[in-house]
Write a protein that holds these residues in place. Structure first.
Motif, PDB file in Angstrom:
ATOM      1  N   UNK A 116      20.902  49.939  37.156  1.00  0.00           N
ATOM      2  CA  UNK A 116      20.754  51.065  36.225  1.00  0.00           C
ATOM      3  C   UNK A 116      21.760  50.977  35.078  1.00  0.00           C
ATOM      4  N   UNK A 117      22.955  50.478  35.342  1.00  0.00           N
ATOM      5  CA  UNK A 117      23.928  50.278  34.251  1.00  0.00           C
ATOM      6  C   UNK A 117      23.393  49.275  33.233  1.00  0.00           C
ATOM      7  N   UNK A 118      22.823  48.185  33.723  1.00  0.00           N
ATOM      8  CA  UNK A 118      22.293  47.158  32.816  1.00  0.00           C
ATOM      9  C   UNK A 118      21.150  47.686  31.969  1.00  0.00           C
ATOM     10  N   UNK A 119      20.379  48.605  32.516  1.00  0.00           N
ATOM     11  CA  UNK A 119      19.260  49.183  31.763  1.00  0.00           C
ATOM     12  C   UNK A 119      19.686  50.366  30.897  1.00  0.00           C
ATOM     13  N   UNK A 120      20.939  50.784  31.044  1.00  0.00           N
ATOM     14  CA  UNK A 120      21.433  51.907  30.251  1.00  0.00           C
ATOM     15  C   UNK A 120      20.821  53.239  30.644  1.00  0.00           C
ATOM     16  N   UNK A 121      20.467  53.372  31.950  1.00  0.00           N
ATOM     17  CA  UNK A 121      19.834  54.604  32.416  1.00  0.00           C
ATOM     18  C   UNK A 121      20.594  55.151  33.621  1.00  0.00           C
ATOM     19  N   UNK A 122      20.571  56.468  33.838  1.00  0.00           N
ATOM     20  CA  UNK A 122      21.175  57.009  35.063  1.00  0.00           C
ATOM     21  C   UNK A 122      20.403  56.551  36.287  1.00  0.00           C
ATOM     22  N   UNK A 123      21.101  56.434  37.398  1.00  0.00           N
ATOM     23  CA  UNK A 123      20.477  55.902  38.608  1.00  0.00           C
ATOM     24  C   UNK A 123      19.245  56.696  39.027  1.00  0.00           C
ATOM     25  N   UNK A 124      19.243  58.006  38.809  1.00  0.00           N
ATOM     26  CA  UNK A 124      18.103  58.810  39.285  1.00  0.00           C
ATOM     27  C   UNK A 124      16.783  58.353  38.696  1.00  0.00           C
ATOM     28  N   UNK A 125      16.835  57.743  37.502  1.00  0.00           N
ATOM     29  CA  UNK A 125      15.597  57.281  36.857  1.00  0.00           C
ATOM     30  C   UNK A 125      14.883  56.207  37.681  1.00  0.00           C
ATOM     31  N   UNK A 126      15.619  55.503  38.533  1.00  0.00           N
ATOM     32  CA  UNK A 126      15.010  54.469  39.362  1.00  0.00           C
ATOM     33  C   UNK A 126      14.162  55.050  40.488  1.00  0.00           C
ATOM     34  N   UNK A 127      14.298  56.366  40.734  1.00  0.00           N
ATOM     35  CA  UNK A 127      13.572  56.989  41.841  1.00  0.00           C
ATOM     36  C   UNK A 127      12.570  58.044  41.381  1.00  0.00           C
ATOM     37  N   UNK A 128      12.361  58.180  40.090  1.00  0.00           N
ATOM     38  CA  UNK A 128      11.343  59.112  39.620  1.00  0.00           C
ATOM     39  C   UNK A 128       9.961  58.508  39.862  1.00  0.00           C
ATOM     40  N   UNK A 129       9.008  59.357  40.178  1.00  0.00           N
ATOM     41  CA  UNK A 129       7.647  58.903  40.408  1.00  0.00           C
ATOM     42  C   UNK A 129       7.353  58.499  41.828  1.00  0.00           C
ATOM     43  N   UNK A 130       8.377  58.452  42.702  1.00  0.00           N
ATOM     44  CA  UNK A 130       8.138  58.083  44.099  1.00  0.00           C
ATOM     45  C   UNK A 130       7.408  59.205  44.822  1.00  0.00           C
ATOM     46  N   UNK A 131       7.759  60.442  44.516  1.00  0.00           N
ATOM     47  CA  UNK A 131       7.005  61.585  45.026  1.00  0.00           C
ATOM     48  C   UNK A 131       6.202  62.180  43.870  1.00  0.00           C
ATOM     49  N   UNK A 132       5.369  63.144  44.172  1.00  0.00           N
ATOM     50  CA  UNK A 132       4.542  63.771  43.134  1.00  0.00           C
ATOM     51  C   UNK A 132       5.310  64.841  42.369  1.00  0.00           C
ATOM     52  N   UNK A 133       6.556  65.091  42.746  1.00  0.00           N
ATOM     53  CA  UNK A 133       7.360  66.137  42.132  1.00  0.00           C
ATOM     54  C   UNK A 133       8.079  65.627  40.893  1.00  0.00           C
ATOM     55  N   UNK A 134       8.332  66.538  39.954  1.00  0.00           N
ATOM     56  CA  UNK A 134       9.110  66.201  38.773  1.00  0.00           C
ATOM     57  C   UNK A 134      10.592  66.110  39.135  1.00  0.00           C
ATOM     58  N   UNK A 135      11.374  65.304  38.396  1.00  0.00           N
ATOM     59  CA  UNK A 135      12.812  65.248  38.662  1.00  0.00           C
ATOM     60  C   UNK A 135      13.438  66.637  38.611  1.00  0.00           C
ATOM     61  N   UNK A 136      14.435  66.850  39.466  1.00  0.00           N
ATOM     62  CA  UNK A 136      15.173  68.117  39.510  1.00  0.00           C
ATOM     63  C   UNK A 136      16.637  67.793  39.213  1.00  0.00           C
TER      64      UNK A 136
END
Length: 373
Positions: A116-136
């Motif tokens: 996630x550091x290499x992609x310049x994104x917070x770690x939580x972004x790697x787990x979005x979309x795994x469930x049908x819920x929106x990020x909280x």
């Protein structure tokens, strides 16, 4: 999950200790200090990622020396290796961590931090979309009232209620009379708060239900009851769950669910009405699978922790945020630690996490705490 290619130039393992504000006591044992194993990965571009294994020998049987050995072996295997898929590498190395899930969690955490550091994104972004819920991205943790005296319970509740905490998780299972008094004292100090009871396997089904009846006679009902019976007592869990159906109290499996297979058994048998995920039990990837299973079946989730520093607690907060389906956050152990390892950049003094402005990776740098010996 987004993939990024990188080469591991260096991998190191260290034990880092930190004093606790006070002993962390539960029904099966206690922590007197933070004594965890950390791994640091450095890419050929100089990017560093960190992971942490919180070893709770009195709960899981894992040991610090065994965790160090497993992580050093994995570190040696990773040095010089080009990684194209973090998840595939973790699945490849997982068998070498059999019986040492905290070690696997540390390895996964470090690789996810790097990716996630290499992609310049917070770690939580790697787990979005795994469930049908929106990020909280904003949520609150409870605070734990450890096993202790009536005065200690009252003081803890008073202090943290004054800070703005609205959920208290009370450890029980050693002394029923004292437990009852401690619960009522917490309710007295924080009357508008949600109460969670965590027995850490300290009861059997009959005694647990009788204890809850006594609480009822005082007009006190917890919103959630965590692991009331030994982890293999599925019949006891199911009996308590049936008895409490419609009562407003969820029955949550913790020690009973350490894997996806355990979670599937819990769901298929209707033995519990909630599940506690901990990265130290199942790692990040299997934890995410458990979350998806629970979410698909409408089962509420708690995301908890062992005695973890700000690094691991913040990583779990990212996981909760990305999954978006965590109903109970139990990520409070930084409030029991002294020093630099107690500071998460996204957690305030009232127990609220806010990852809306999170930077790349986990967001916790261990360079000042790292032991190079």
């Amino acid at each position: 999950m987004n993939n990024v290619t990188f080469t591991v130039a260096d991998a190191a393992v260290s034990i880092i200790k930190a004093p606790l504000v006070s002993p962390f006591r539960i029904a099966t044992g206690q922590h007197d200090e933070l004594d965890n194993v950390f791994v640091r990965l450095t890419t050929s571009d100089g990017v560093r990622g960190y992971g942490e294994a919180a070893v709770a020998s009195h709960i899981t049987g894992e040991t610090v020396p065994g965790t160090v050995a497993n992580l050093k072996s994995a570190a040696a295997a990773l040095k010089g290796r080009t990684i194209e898929s973090v998840e595939e590498v973790c699945r490849e190395l997982a068998p070498s961590f059999a019986g040492n899930h905290a070690g696997l969690a540390a390895l996964e955490m470090a690789l996810l931090d790097v990716a996630s550091r290499l992609q310049g994104i917070p770690l939580y972004r790697l787990f979005t979309g795994i469930t049908s819920r929106e990020p909280a991205l904003a949520f609150a943790t409870d605070i734990t009232v450890v096993i202790g005296s009536l005065e200690e319970a009252r003081a803890t509740a008073r202090e943290f209620a004054s800070r703005g905490f609205t959920a208290f998780k009370i450890k029980i299972g050693k002394d029923e009379e004292l437990d009852l008094a401690r619960i009522l004292a917490v309710r007295e100090m924080a009357p508008e708060s949600r109460l969670i009871l965590d027995a850490n396997m300290g009861f059997d089904a009959k005694r647990m239900l009788a204890f809850l009846d006594r609480l009822d006679s005082h007009g006190c009902r917890p919103v959630l009851l965590e692991q009331p019976v030994p982890k293999q007592d599925w019949d006891g869990l199911a009996a308590i769950t049936r008895a409490l159906q419609g009562s407003g109290t969820l029955v949550c499996a913790d020690e009973s669910v350490g894997s996806l297979a355990d979670a599937q058994r819990a769901v298929e048998s209707n033995a519990v009405s909630a599940i506690n995920i901990k990265t130290m039990k199942s790692g990040f990837f299997e934890g995410a699978q458990i979350a998806r299973l629970a979410s698909d079946h409408g089962i509420p989730l708690m995301l908890g922790a062992m005695m973890e520093s700000a690094l691991s607690i913040t990583a779990s907060a990212h996981l909760a945020a990305g999954l978006g389906c965590v109903d109970f956050a139990d990520l409070d152990t930084t409030f029991f630690i002294k020093g630099d390892l107690s500071h998460s950049p996204y957690l305030d003094e009232s127990g609220r996490f806010d990852l809306a402005g999170a930077g790349p990776g986990i967001g916790v740098d261990l360079s000042k705490s790292w032991n190079t010996d």
